[in-house]
Design a protein around this motif. Structure first.
Motif, PDB file in Angstrom:
ATOM      1  N   ARG A   5      10.629  73.520 111.373  1.00 61.29           N
ATOM      2  CA  ARG A   5      11.484  74.185 110.371  1.00 61.29           C
ATOM      3  C   ARG A   5      11.112  73.718 108.967  1.00 61.29           C
ATOM      4  O   ARG A   5      11.103  74.504 108.029  1.00 61.29           O
ATOM      5  N   LEU A   6      10.825  72.414 108.835  1.00 64.60           N
ATOM      6  CA  LEU A   6      10.438  71.910 107.512  1.00 64.60           C
ATOM      7  C   LEU A   6       9.150  72.592 107.050  1.00 64.60           C
ATOM      8  O   LEU A   6       9.004  72.944 105.882  1.00 64.60           O
ATOM      9  N   THR A   7       8.211  72.758 107.986  1.00 61.80           N
ATOM     10  CA  THR A   7       6.950  73.423 107.631  1.00 61.80           C
ATOM     11  C   THR A   7       7.210  74.859 107.212  1.00 61.80           C
ATOM     12  O   THR A   7       6.745  75.319 106.165  1.00 61.80           O
ATOM     13  N   ALA A  39      15.010  64.078 120.104  1.00 56.22           N
ATOM     14  CA  ALA A  39      15.112  65.298 120.911  1.00 56.22           C
ATOM     15  C   ALA A  39      14.983  66.556 120.057  1.00 56.22           C
ATOM     16  O   ALA A  39      15.072  67.661 120.580  1.00 56.22           O
ATOM     17  N   HIS A  40      14.844  66.394 118.748  1.00 54.05           N
ATOM     18  CA  HIS A  40      14.668  67.555 117.869  1.00 54.05           C
ATOM     19  C   HIS A  40      13.498  67.378 116.916  1.00 54.05           C
ATOM     20  O   HIS A  40      13.374  68.096 115.938  1.00 54.05           O
ATOM     21  N   ARG A  41      12.636  66.413 117.240  1.00 55.22           N
ATOM     22  CA  ARG A  41      11.582  66.021 116.307  1.00 55.22           C
ATOM     23  C   ARG A  41      10.679  67.190 115.933  1.00 55.22           C
ATOM     24  O   ARG A  41      10.514  67.511 114.758  1.00 55.22           O
ATOM     25  N   TRP A  42      10.118  67.856 116.925  1.00 50.99           N
ATOM     26  CA  TRP A  42       9.171  68.932 116.632  1.00 50.99           C
ATOM     27  C   TRP A  42       9.873  70.145 116.028  1.00 50.99           C
ATOM     28  O   TRP A  42       9.315  70.838 115.181  1.00 50.99           O
ATOM     29  N   LEU A  43      11.107  70.361 116.466  1.00 51.84           N
ATOM     30  CA  LEU A  43      11.864  71.478 115.883  1.00 51.84           C
ATOM     31  C   LEU A  43      12.076  71.244 114.391  1.00 51.84           C
ATOM     32  O   LEU A  43      11.855  72.140 113.567  1.00 51.84           O
TER      33      LEU A  43
END
Lengths: 290, 296
Positions: free
Chosen positions: B27-29, B19-23
């Protein structure tokens, strides 16, 4: 004519009001931005641009504020302007009194610039014009006080061209020489080393932007002796020159010159006097030396 | 807090990580790119030099911000070769992957305004000044016209994006106050105010990526249970409705609006896995399963 329904009328009014509101708001923003942009074009006199920088107006349009010149400056001379600095935000500049330009021969800052803000056709750092040094304070400069400081002259990377020492007699002592550091604008790159090295608490010599440092002759002015050199002869017929009266100090006559006050009413024949003439304005102590 | 948290259902269904994969990826990017830029000034490892306006990676890859280059061009100055190559590379990238990818995956202000948006929800701050989301295009116009008229890279005088980014690597000065103003504006004055209404950089990139093939789509839209979490979490919620609710009007499931930032938060918070990354060409009018022919 089409009959307009009340609904489309209201919609049209709303559209017009909305558009006017947007135009006003954005117009105000534009006005503010424009005025700020005008203000930011006033580069303070002691902020110097990197070598090869275009004139300030063009520079601000060409520079994309990336800081590559700052990164490739090996002496950490260049910095990017912070929002509170009196220089357009994000543009590179240096302050000579802090860290001057060391005039790298390969000019890495220009090579790094991805735009034309730093002119890539400048390949000889000696032709750079970051500013022009001006010996701005004749009252505190140690050489003007008759001492032999000479630091600006000796530290100048273009020594004997950009700064020379010009010999002048010391009117105060009457018996000493003053060697005055004199900047020659055609050779000065504006690197700022003289300003940095000036031994005074506040530098007596400072690098200023060329428009501030230099006067400009009227475009119709001709310097006689240079024109004469170019033409190989005088540009006027010298035999037609009128010899105007020479005003001499009281009691002094200069044979060959017409001076009504000296009592000579006739122009004397134009040959040089056989005896040397004493000129009293010469400083005491020098006149009696051979 | 009595109100249900956004994405609570998705966390319950899919687990926290999914549920937070793309977030997390985003953020990592964002942080990774900042770290790459910071390695130079902090550790002396020069992988990237410069900032978002123009950077030079490993003395090989030039990247130029096309919005800044355009302002400079309007002011009458074209970049040198490397600068132009950088413009071409960056422009092609955003043409392909969606212009406002810049906003959600790269721009350092995004973390500031996302934080403001998150805090706004957590504190339950209601009420928001209302101005049109098209204001940013007007400001974009002012920036471009002003650059041409004044011969200056106009927006760079005040641009909080480059002030923050440059500040991190070249010295912040008082640029943090500008960033703070953006944060407080988004928090107290206008919901999603800066990125969603005013910023002309985002406006420029939305135009650049107008026809980009990479899009978020809602191919499983018939599974939507109207929980509204995607609308709540989306920084540009107006882009979702046509794709999600367009079945009846014959609108395909791909989010075609240029202001979708491809952030992927809608994918994260949806417990029904309605959304996914897709291509704009794969956009059938109807996403209902084909009805089996009725036979006697």
């Amino acid at each position: 004519m089409k009959a307009s329904t009340p609904k489309s009328n209201a919609a049209r009014r709303q559209f017009l009001f909305d558009s006017a509101r947007m135009a006003c708001g954005v117009g105000m923003l534009g006005l503010g931005l424009g005025l700020y942009a005008k203000q930011s074009k006033a580069l303070p006199a002691l902020a110097l641009r990197p070598p090869g920088a275009l004139a300030e107006d063009d520079f601000l349009g060409a520079c994309i504020r990336c800081g590559l010149c700052v990164r490739d400056c090996p002496y950490d001379t260049l910095v990017l302007a912070k929002p509170e600095d009196p220089v357009a935000t994000g543009t590179p500049y240096f302050t000579a009194r802090q860290i001057p330009c060391e005039m790298c021969e390969d000019i890495p800052c220009i090579k790094a610039c991805p735009t034309g803000a730093l002119d890539h056709s400048l390949t000889d750092i000696n032709k750079a014009k970051m500013g022009i040094a001006v010996l701005i304070d004749h009252e505190t400069c140690l050489n003007f006080l008759g001492l032999r400081c000479d630091v600006c002259y000796r530290e100048c990377p273009v020594i004997d061209k950009a700064i020379t020492l010009v010999h002048q007699s010391n009117q105060r002592t009457g018996r000493h020489a003053m060697l005055l550091p004199t900047v020659h604008s055609e050779h000065c790159t504006g690197c700022g080393i003289c300003e940095k090295k000036c031994v005074l608490e506040e530098a007596a010599i400072r690098v200023l932007p060329p428009p501030l440092a230099q006067g400009k002759l009227g475009s119709h002015y001709r310097i006689g002796w240079e024109e004469q050199k170019k033409a190989g002869r005088s540009l006027i017929d010298e035999s037609q020159m009128i010899d105007l009266p020479d005003r001499m100090p009281e009691g002094v006559t200069l044979p060959g010159h017409y001076d009504p006050a000296s009592g000579m009413t006739e122009p004397a024949p134009r040959d040089l006097p056989s005896e040397p003439i004493a000129i009293p304005s010469q400083p005491p102590g020098l006149g009696d030396q051979p | 807090m009595s109100r249900k948290r956004i994405g609570a259902e998705a966390v319950a269904e899919k687990g926290w990580l999914a549920a937070h994969r793309w977030l997390i990826l985003r953020r990592l990017t964002q942080l990774g790119i900042l770290a790459l830029f910071l390695l130079g000034p902090l550790a002396g490892i020069w992988i990237v030099k410069g900032n978002l306006n123009y950077s030079y990676t490993l003395d090989f890859l030039p990247l130029t911000d096309p919005f800044i280059a355009l302002q400079s061009a309007l002011a009458g100055h074209l970049p040198e070769t490397l600068g132009i190559v950088g413009v071409v590379i960056v422009t092609l990238f955003y043409l392909l992957f969606g212009g406002r990818l810049y906003c959600s995956w790269l721009c350092p202000i995004n973390m500031v305004t996302d934080a403001a948006g998150w805090l706004r929800r957590r504190l339950g701050i209601k009420g928001s000044a209302h101005i049109s989301r098209s204001t940013r295009y007007w400001i974009l116009g002012v920036a471009l016209l002003g650059s041409a008229l004044l011969g200056d890279v106009l927006w760079e005088l005040v641009n909080p994006v480059s002030m923050l980014h440059r500040g991190l690597f070249f010295g912040m000065g008082v640029a943090w106050t500008v960033v703070l103003v953006v944060f407080l504006f988004d928090l107290f004055v206008m919901n999603r105010g800066w990125c969603g209404h005013l910023c002309p950089v985002g406006a420029f990139y939305s135009l650049l990526g107008h026809w980009s093939p990479v899009r978020i789509a809602a191919p499983a839209r018939q599974a939507c249970n109207d929980c509204m979490d995607c609308f709540e979490v989306c920084p540009e919620p107006q882009v979702i409705r046509p794709a999600l609710k367009g079945e009846a009007r014959g609108i395909g499931p791909v989010i075609l609006a240029a202001n979708c930032t491809n952030c992927g938060r809608c994918i994260d918070v949806c417990s029904k896995e309605v959304f996914t990354f897709g291509m704009r060409f794969n956009n059938p009018v109807s996403t209902l399963p084909p009805v089996a022919p009725v036979t006697d």
